[in-house]
Scaffold this active site. Sequence first.
Site, PDB file in Angstrom:
ATOM      1  N   GLU A  84      82.152  52.579   8.369  1.00 40.26           N
ATOM      2  CA  GLU A  84      81.564  51.853   9.494  1.00 40.26           C
ATOM      3  C   GLU A  84      82.307  52.199  10.791  1.00 40.26           C
ATOM      4  OE1 GLU A  84      81.136  47.244   9.396  1.00 40.26           O
ATOM      5  OE2 GLU A  84      83.199  47.789   9.914  1.00 40.26           O
ATOM      6  N   ASP A 284      77.480  40.899   9.170  1.00 38.42           N
ATOM      7  CA  ASP A 284      76.541  42.014   9.263  1.00 38.42           C
ATOM      8  C   ASP A 284      75.397  41.697  10.215  1.00 38.42           C
ATOM      9  OD1 ASP A 284      78.138  43.061   7.265  1.00 38.42           O
ATOM     10  OD2 ASP A 284      76.458  43.836   6.103  1.00 38.42           O
TER      11      ASP A 284
END
Length: 402
Positions: A84, A284
């Site tokens: 990420e 998220d």
Amino acid sequence: MKQLFIIAMLALVPFTGRAENLFSTLLGKSPAEVEQKMNSIWNHFFTPADLALYEQDGQKSVYYETPEGMAFILDTGNDDVRTEGMSYGMMISVQLNHREEFDKLWAWAKKYMAYPKGSIWDGYFCWQCKTDGTPFGNSNASDGELYFVTSLFLAAERWNEPRYADEANEILRKVMSKGEGMTDGKTTVYNLYNTDNHLITFVPDQGGYYFTDPSYMLPAFLQKWSKVAATNRGFWKKAAKAARKHLIASAHPVTGVYPDYSEYSGKPYKWPHAGYDTSIYMWDALRCAMNVGMDYYLCGKDKKRQQVVMRNWLQFVKNDNFAHGHFAWDGTNAFDDYNHGMIGANAVGAFALAHSNEADRALAREFVQRLWDAEPPTGKYRYYQGMVYLLSLLHVSGNFQL
């Protein structure tokens, strides 16, 4: 023939023009003010730092260089390196034209995160590594591949270097060539995208292939792939449409709240192995507003429905007095604090309202002002919030291009 040649060359012109700068159009900031702010925040996060000091109060950077001439983005909250952050770092670097940092990050990711050739995970990247490069994540995190591939395609154009596009295409070829699944007897690995519904898998193994994550829906990226990928362009066009639809289906119809994880239908999904309730808006989900706003201004293929979703969501946040960071899907059970990631992502979502009626425009202006006023995070938990915050600044300042 000459006309066709000119059209082909125009398709390769890198980074021409700019997206709208909401800091200027909504707040009246000058280009010089915006440029100064972006340079300052780049230096805040990307000035090479000393790993031994990363936990000390007041630390800013998340970018660490190694003696071997590579670099990684540190998850300062967990003392590890994640796909990420690495892929976000590469995207930020290519958008702001920092090739040296881009190359150092990509070199580290390839050396330590890429699964070995011939393994069932070949083509994917281990989502979690120690700072010495030792992998321990045991799978991928599918948004990492999305950002890796897109940043590589953009690097090929910006710096006129076909090698980056070759690497992006090789990743796509491998992650979409698992057939009915490849197994080593313990784990089965599938394609990155579910070929029946054209949606990205949460993790393409037997534990995560049958649900997804709304914040992994990046239709603007997939629209790009449908134009530049060497293969499967028709599939990527359908995938962009499916991702766009999922960003509507997974938002609560009244509050606009997104869940962290969802079924392919869009219904919130509580994964029993996560250690927390993934059916609510947690970490998220805060990226969803960024994804909607990005698609709105870059592609503009679902504007009416995106306006409704963002109006619901931004008004819900305002009605909550910008107080909380986590919610049940219906907006109840609010807890924890509003955070830098939400400040940034919600300002990108404001693109959907910036040219609507005066009430929408006033709402959009308030969110953009909050992003302008926010100081970049420091300290132990600066990584995730900071990276979403900086990505969001790229969009809102007009510095993000596909």
